[in-house]
Design a protein around this motif. Structure first.
Motif, mmCIF file in Angstrom:
data_model
loop_
_atom_site.group_PDB
_atom_site.id
_atom_site.type_symbol
_atom_site.label_atom_id
_atom_site.label_comp_id
_atom_site.label_asym_id
_atom_site.label_seq_id
_atom_site.Cartn_x
_atom_site.Cartn_y
_atom_site.Cartn_z
ATOM 1 N N HIS A 125 -14.274 -11.394 6.661
ATOM 2 C CA HIS A 125 -15.463 -10.312 6.668
ATOM 3 C C HIS A 125 -14.720 -9.394 7.491
ATOM 4 O O HIS A 125 -15.258 -8.127 7.118
ATOM 5 N N PHE A 126 -13.814 -9.337 8.530
ATOM 6 C CA PHE A 126 -13.110 -8.408 9.295
ATOM 7 C C PHE A 126 -12.100 -7.749 8.266
ATOM 8 O O PHE A 126 -12.002 -6.547 8.180
ATOM 9 N N LEU A 127 -11.249 -8.442 7.448
ATOM 10 C CA LEU A 127 -10.158 -7.926 6.476
ATOM 11 C C LEU A 127 -10.834 -7.086 5.463
ATOM 12 O O LEU A 127 -9.895 -6.336 5.116
ATOM 13 N N PHE A 128 -11.585 -7.336 4.803
ATOM 14 C CA PHE A 128 -12.182 -6.873 3.664
ATOM 15 C C PHE A 128 -13.742 -6.014 3.474
ATOM 16 O O PHE A 128 -13.750 -5.626 2.379
ATOM 17 N N SER B 186 -5.178 1.516 -2.071
ATOM 18 C CA SER B 186 -5.548 0.111 -1.504
ATOM 19 C C SER B 186 -4.624 -0.703 -2.202
ATOM 20 O O SER B 186 -4.559 -0.472 -3.489
ATOM 21 N N PRO B 187 -4.328 -1.777 -1.734
ATOM 22 C CA PRO B 187 -3.430 -2.963 -2.358
ATOM 23 C C PRO B 187 -4.394 -3.333 -3.589
ATOM 24 O O PRO B 187 -5.631 -3.463 -3.262
ATOM 25 N N GLY C 135 -2.053 -2.410 3.730
ATOM 26 C CA GLY C 135 -0.918 -3.042 2.828
ATOM 27 C C GLY C 135 -0.193 -4.214 4.186
ATOM 28 O O GLY C 135 0.594 -4.687 3.673
ATOM 29 N N MET C 136 -0.747 -4.168 5.152
ATOM 30 C CA MET C 136 -0.046 -5.203 6.458
ATOM 31 C C MET C 136 -0.678 -6.532 6.297
ATOM 32 O O MET C 136 -0.136 -7.368 6.852
ATOM 33 N N ILE C 137 -1.678 -6.706 5.407
ATOM 34 C CA ILE C 137 -2.319 -7.832 4.849
ATOM 35 C C ILE C 137 -1.718 -8.969 3.922
ATOM 36 O O ILE C 137 -1.868 -8.985 2.860
ATOM 37 N N THR C 138 -0.491 -9.228 4.393
ATOM 38 C CA THR C 138 0.519 -10.046 3.621
ATOM 39 C C THR C 138 -0.141 -11.510 3.226
ATOM 40 O O THR C 138 -0.050 -11.962 2.343
ATOM 41 N N GLN D 42 0.691 -1.188 -0.007
ATOM 42 C CA GLN D 42 0.127 0.042 0.132
ATOM 43 C C GLN D 42 0.894 1.332 0.117
ATOM 44 O O GLN D 42 1.704 1.310 0.952
ATOM 45 N N SER D 43 0.693 2.100 -0.907
ATOM 46 C CA SER D 43 1.573 3.171 -0.961
ATOM 47 C C SER D 43 1.302 4.597 -0.503
ATOM 48 O O SER D 43 2.023 5.301 -0.055
#
Length: 427
Positions: A84-87, A51-52, A104-107, A45-46
């Motif tokens: 559901h929480f992530l997106f 958003s990525p 951007g931390m959701i690797t 994420q820049s």
């Protein structure tokens, strides 16, 4: 390689149902846009506003899984309960969600796992498509147009991301055409005067903020026949446009000084002239192409410098109602989209495509606007504050997803989108 969108992502028979065809084509387009991305490309994420790509792919799938499959398919089990929480993006009614600035931390999940998530949901929707009630079909249609918006965001967010890389990589390599000649001077086209109707006419799809249709009063005015070009913007720079406070709104001047703004986003001054970063890397600036990636503050300052102003959204829409919203330079294939020079012709040109056009209008509800019930009512209404309206479409807008009544909106300082301007003046 450019990819034409055919809609191969679902297995169901799509020939008899236009909505099924829209669904399949839309879902395939997102996959095509991400085809060349690595897992790292799709995860980073820049900036907080971007958003990525992986998140866009997952969120648009979350929308369908949540509002269609969960709510209308008996005993549907979610692909992964943690998604559901992530997106979730901003739907308060759907509960807690991951911070926008930290997407951007959701690797993990990985890009391949998100592709599997999309495939799972596509198949689940396809299995029940023919039996869904009309409210669920309406949500699928909304989800497709919602996804088209995210496809444009994917392209602009990818551009911003790759522009941060010191090696100036291209998302897509593509040969450049010889730049078109700089167009003639602007011609002024008189607009409608008096009572006119704007807003969606209930014929086909529209977002809630496009209505209700209502009457507005227009004074004598004219619109420029084309968009402002890079060549004209260079003249603004050379005349000290970024150093003259009398041209700028107070907030705009404070923003310019705080951020050290001296040119449109992605422009670079070199010994051999201006160059710009694009989805196909760094290239010399095309003088005849419309200026892009400017804020509302910059557009407003240029209009003052030119002895003109920005059009109101009512002036713009009243003129656009006679134009073809599917025409112009819009997204048809994957590849390094970019604004192009205006084609020769009479009358209004470039009303749709190339760049979104800043207006002088704040994003506010139309008379009689009512927020829809439920979580989908959070889609537009709660953003009707501190935003300015843009009209038209851009080179990154999927063709067919824009209308004369479409209201795009961003904060006045935003400029990572394909945003430009058309001038207006009083008569």
């Amino acid at each position: 390689m450019a990819t034409i969108f055919h809609g191969e992502s679902c297995d169901q028979d799509e020939t008899a149902d236009p909505l099924a065809e829209l669904f399949a084509t839309t879902r395939a387009r997102t996959m095509a846009l991400a085809e060349t991305l690595s897992d790292a490309d799709a995860t980073i994420q820049s900036m907080p506003d971007a958003s990525p790509a992986k998140w866009h792919m997952a969120h648009t799938t979350w929308f369908l899984e949540t509002f269609v499959l969960r709510d209308y398919v008996h005993a549907y089990a979610p692909f992964d309960a943690s998604y559901h929480f992530l997106f979730n993006s901003y739907y308060e009614e759907e509960g807690e969600r991951h911070s926008r600035a930290r997407r951007g931390m959701i690797t993990r999940p990985t890009l391949d796992e998100i592709r599997a998530y999309r495939h799972h949901v596509d198949q689940a929707v396809g299995t029940v498509f023919a039996t869904l009630p009309q409210p669920a079909r309406d949500l699928i249609e909304l989800g497709c147009h919602h996804e088209a918006q995210h496809q444009e965001l994917m392209l602009t967010d990818m551009l911003h991301l790759f522009a941060q890389n010191p090696t100036d990589p291209a998302v897509w390599d593509h040969p450049r055409n010889i730049p078109a000649p700089v167009p003639d001077q602007i011609r002024w086209i008189a607009g409608q005067q008096g009572a006119v109707e704007i807003g969606h006419d209930d014929n086909g799809f529209a977002f809630d903020c496009e209505g209700p249709r209502h009457t507005v009063w227009l004074h004598r005015h004219a619109l420029a026949d084309r968009l402002i070009t890079n060549h004209e913007w260079q003249a603004f720079i050379e005349d000290g446009g970024y150093a003259r406070p009398e041209l700028w709104l107070s907030n705009g001047w404070a923003w310019l000084q705080a951020e050290a703004i001296a040119a449109p986003l992605y422009w670079r001054k070199t010994d051999t002239g201006w160059r710009a970063f694009a989805l196909d890397g760094v290239h010399p600036l095309h003088p005849a192409a419309p200026v892009a990636h400017i804020s509302h503050y910059e557009a407003d300052a240029f209009a003052r410098w030119a002895g003109a102003r920005l059009p109101t959204e009512a002036e713009w829409e009243s003129a656009a109602q006679s134009c073809d919203s599917t025409a112009g330079n819009q997204l048809d294939v994957t590849g390094p989209v970019r604004p192009r020079a205006a084609a020769r012709g009479d009358g209004l040109r470039q009303m749709f495509g190339d760049v979104w056009q800043w207006t002088g209008s704040a994003f506010l509800p139309y008379p009689g606007f009512v927020v829809a019930e439920g979580a989908v009512g959070e889609y537009n209404g709660k953003f009707m504050s501190n935003q300015m309206v843009l009209r038209g479409a851009s080179c990154a807008t999927p063709r067919g997803s824009a209308r004369a009544s479409t209201r795009n909106f961003f904060p006045a300082e935003a400029r990572w989108q394909f945003s430009g301007l058309r001038l207006a003046r009083n008569l």
